[in-house]
Design a protein around this motif. Structure first.
Motif, PDB file in Angstrom:
ATOM      1  N   ARG A 181       6.559  -9.835  -0.940  1.00 52.30           N
ATOM      2  CA  ARG A 181       6.127  -8.496  -1.348  1.00 52.30           C
ATOM      3  C   ARG A 181       4.610  -8.360  -1.186  1.00 52.30           C
ATOM      4  O   ARG A 181       3.861  -9.216  -1.616  1.00 52.30           O
ATOM      5  CB  ARG A 181       6.488  -8.240  -2.822  1.00 52.30           C
ATOM      6  N   SER A 234       1.352  -5.180  -1.287  1.00 44.26           N
ATOM      7  CA  SER A 234       1.037  -3.782  -1.546  1.00 44.26           C
ATOM      8  C   SER A 234       0.944  -3.066  -0.201  1.00 44.26           C
ATOM      9  O   SER A 234       0.097  -3.400   0.621  1.00 44.26           O
ATOM     10  CB  SER A 234      -0.296  -3.675  -2.285  1.00 44.26           C
ATOM     11  N   ARG A 259       0.229   0.115   2.136  1.00 46.19           N
ATOM     12  CA  ARG A 259      -0.646   1.290   2.071  1.00 46.19           C
ATOM     13  C   ARG A 259      -0.541   2.162   3.315  1.00 46.19           C
ATOM     14  O   ARG A 259      -1.403   2.988   3.580  1.00 46.19           O
ATOM     15  CB  ARG A 259      -2.100   0.838   1.819  1.00 46.19           C
ATOM     16  N   TYR A 285      -0.901   7.212  -0.618  1.00 46.93           N
ATOM     17  CA  TYR A 285      -0.807   6.720   0.774  1.00 46.93           C
ATOM     18  C   TYR A 285       0.279   7.429   1.587  1.00 46.93           C
ATOM     19  O   TYR A 285       0.918   6.820   2.440  1.00 46.93           O
ATOM     20  CB  TYR A 285      -0.578   5.201   0.781  1.00 46.93           C
ATOM     21  N   ARG A 307      -4.257 -16.545  -3.241  1.00 47.00           N
ATOM     22  CA  ARG A 307      -3.954 -16.764  -4.655  1.00 47.00           C
ATOM     23  C   ARG A 307      -4.686 -17.993  -5.163  1.00 47.00           C
ATOM     24  O   ARG A 307      -4.772 -19.007  -4.460  1.00 47.00           O
ATOM     25  CB  ARG A 307      -2.451 -16.973  -4.829  1.00 47.00           C
TER      26      ARG A 307
HETATM   27  C1  LIG Z   1      -2.358  -2.617 -12.690  1.00 42.62           C
HETATM   28  C2  LIG Z   1      -2.458  -2.480 -11.190  1.00 42.62           C
HETATM   29  C3  LIG Z   1      -3.043  -1.354 -10.634  1.00 42.62           C
HETATM   30  C4  LIG Z   1      -3.135  -1.204  -9.243  1.00 42.62           C
HETATM   31  N1  LIG Z   1      -3.623  -0.040  -8.716  1.00 42.62           N
HETATM   32  C5  LIG Z   1      -3.669   0.131  -7.374  1.00 42.62           C
HETATM   33  C6  LIG Z   1      -4.076   1.383  -6.815  1.00 42.62           C
HETATM   34  O1  LIG Z   1      -4.362   2.354  -7.503  1.00 42.62           O
HETATM   35  N2  LIG Z   1      -4.115   1.482  -5.456  1.00 42.62           N
HETATM   36  C7  LIG Z   1      -3.779   0.447  -4.641  1.00 42.62           C
HETATM   37  O2  LIG Z   1      -3.852   0.605  -3.422  1.00 42.62           O
HETATM   38  N3  LIG Z   1      -3.364  -0.752  -5.139  1.00 42.62           N
HETATM   39  C8  LIG Z   1      -3.290  -0.925  -6.474  1.00 42.62           C
HETATM   40  N4  LIG Z   1      -2.807  -2.109  -7.013  1.00 42.62           N
HETATM   41  C9  LIG Z   1      -2.361  -3.182  -6.095  1.00 42.62           C
HETATM   42  C10 LIG Z   1      -3.335  -4.363  -6.040  1.00 42.62           C
HETATM   43  O3  LIG Z   1      -4.509  -3.984  -5.372  1.00 42.62           O
HETATM   44  C11 LIG Z   1      -2.637  -5.535  -5.321  1.00 42.62           C
HETATM   45  O4  LIG Z   1      -1.478  -5.894  -6.030  1.00 42.62           O
HETATM   46  C12 LIG Z   1      -3.521  -6.772  -5.172  1.00 42.62           C
HETATM   47  O5  LIG Z   1      -4.611  -6.504  -4.338  1.00 42.62           O
HETATM   48  C13 LIG Z   1      -2.750  -7.975  -4.587  1.00 42.62           C
HETATM   49  O6  LIG Z   1      -2.157  -7.658  -3.341  1.00 42.62           O
HETATM   50  P1  LIG Z   1      -0.565  -7.737  -3.115  1.00 42.62           P
HETATM   51  O7  LIG Z   1       0.061  -6.732  -4.034  1.00 42.62           O
HETATM   52  O8  LIG Z   1      -0.341  -7.387  -1.673  1.00 42.62           O
HETATM   53  O9  LIG Z   1      -0.120  -9.122  -3.447  1.00 42.62           O
HETATM   54  C14 LIG Z   1      -2.674  -2.254  -8.387  1.00 42.62           C
HETATM   55  C15 LIG Z   1      -2.068  -3.382  -8.956  1.00 42.62           C
HETATM   56  C16 LIG Z   1      -1.925  -3.483 -10.342  1.00 42.62           C
HETATM   57  C17 LIG Z   1      -1.190  -4.671 -10.929  1.00 42.62           C
END
Ligand SMILES: Cc1cc2nc3c(=O)[nH]c(=O)nc-3n(C[C@H](O)[C@H](O)[C@H](O)COP(=O)(O)O)c2cc1C
Length: 184
Positions: free
Chosen positions: A11, A13, A15, A89, A175
């Motif tokens: 998984r 994030s 965008r 996004y 990580r």
């Molecule tokens: C509480 C929380 C708030 C977050 N808010 C945003 C956000 O507003 N926009 C965004 O693009 N990513 C957001 N993220 C995603 C994080 O940036 C992302 O999980 C982190 O950089 C690690 O990357 P990965 O999810 O690909 O492992 C958020 C994550 C968490 C847990």
């Protein structure tokens, strides 16, 4: 690697999304994964608002951008000045997770549901991202009143969902594994 561990590790994030909508069947499975999360005292103190209306999504994006531009925090203000920035996004589905304010651990319960949904989405090859910046929208009472969230519940975070549109496989941000101590 077993399927659960694979989904947890792969998984990312997402965008960048395709415009086509995910199926109702997939959405139902994702929500079901959310409600199977553990909750303090089994209170299940959550509510999920699904937004798939383009006008509403556009409105939310514009409002958040407008409010981010007024932020005192530098990186937030800078982000809002990027003409391509969209808080969701351009994902075709947004889930807003709200917590029942009088529950004993509503924010932990909702976070557990959120993580279950992100993992479930990945297991279905659907992209997702946890959205904290929606708080700019959630801070506006008048805006929140348009969302149909039941009385006594507070919007917490959002999850964007849709088919992934990145060309390349995403690399996980590094990580730090040095976060463990043992007492044996
Ligand atoms: C509480 C929380 C708030 C977050 N808010 C945003 C956000 O507003 N926009 C965004 O693009 N990513 C957001 N993220 C995603 C994080 O940036 C992302 O999980 C982190 O950089 C690690 O990357 P990965 O999810 O690909 O492992 C958020 C994550 C968490 C847990």
């Amino acid at each position: 690697m077993n399927e659960v561990l694979r989904a947890i590790k792969s998984r990312r994030s997402v965008r960048k999304y395709k415009t086509d909508q995910i199926s109702q069947e997939s959405l139902d499975l994702i929500i079901e994964a959310g409600v199977y999360a553990p909750t303090a005292h089994n209170e299940q103190p959550w509510h999920f608002t699904i937004i798939q209306n383009q006008e509403m999504l556009q409105h939310m994006n514009e409002k958040v951008k407008e409010l981010m531009a007024k932020s005192d925090i530098d990186w937030i203000q800078k982000m809002s000045s990027n003409p391509n920035f969209q808080v969701t996004y351009n994902a075709p589905t947004l889930i807003i997770v709200s917590g029942r304010k009088d529950a004993m651990a509503w924010s932990a319960d909702c976070a557990a549901a959120m993580q279950n949904m992100l993992i479930a989405a990945e297991s279905l090859n659907i992209g997702s991202v946890w959205l904290g910046l929606l708080r700019f929208f959630f801070e506006q009472e008048e805006e929140v009143s348009k969302l149909g969230i039941p009385e006594g519940y507070q919007p917490y975070y959002g999850i964007a969902l849709g088919f992934k549109a990145q060309e390349k496989e995403q690399i996980a941000p590094k990580r730090n594994l040095n976060v463990v101590n043992y007492i044996r």
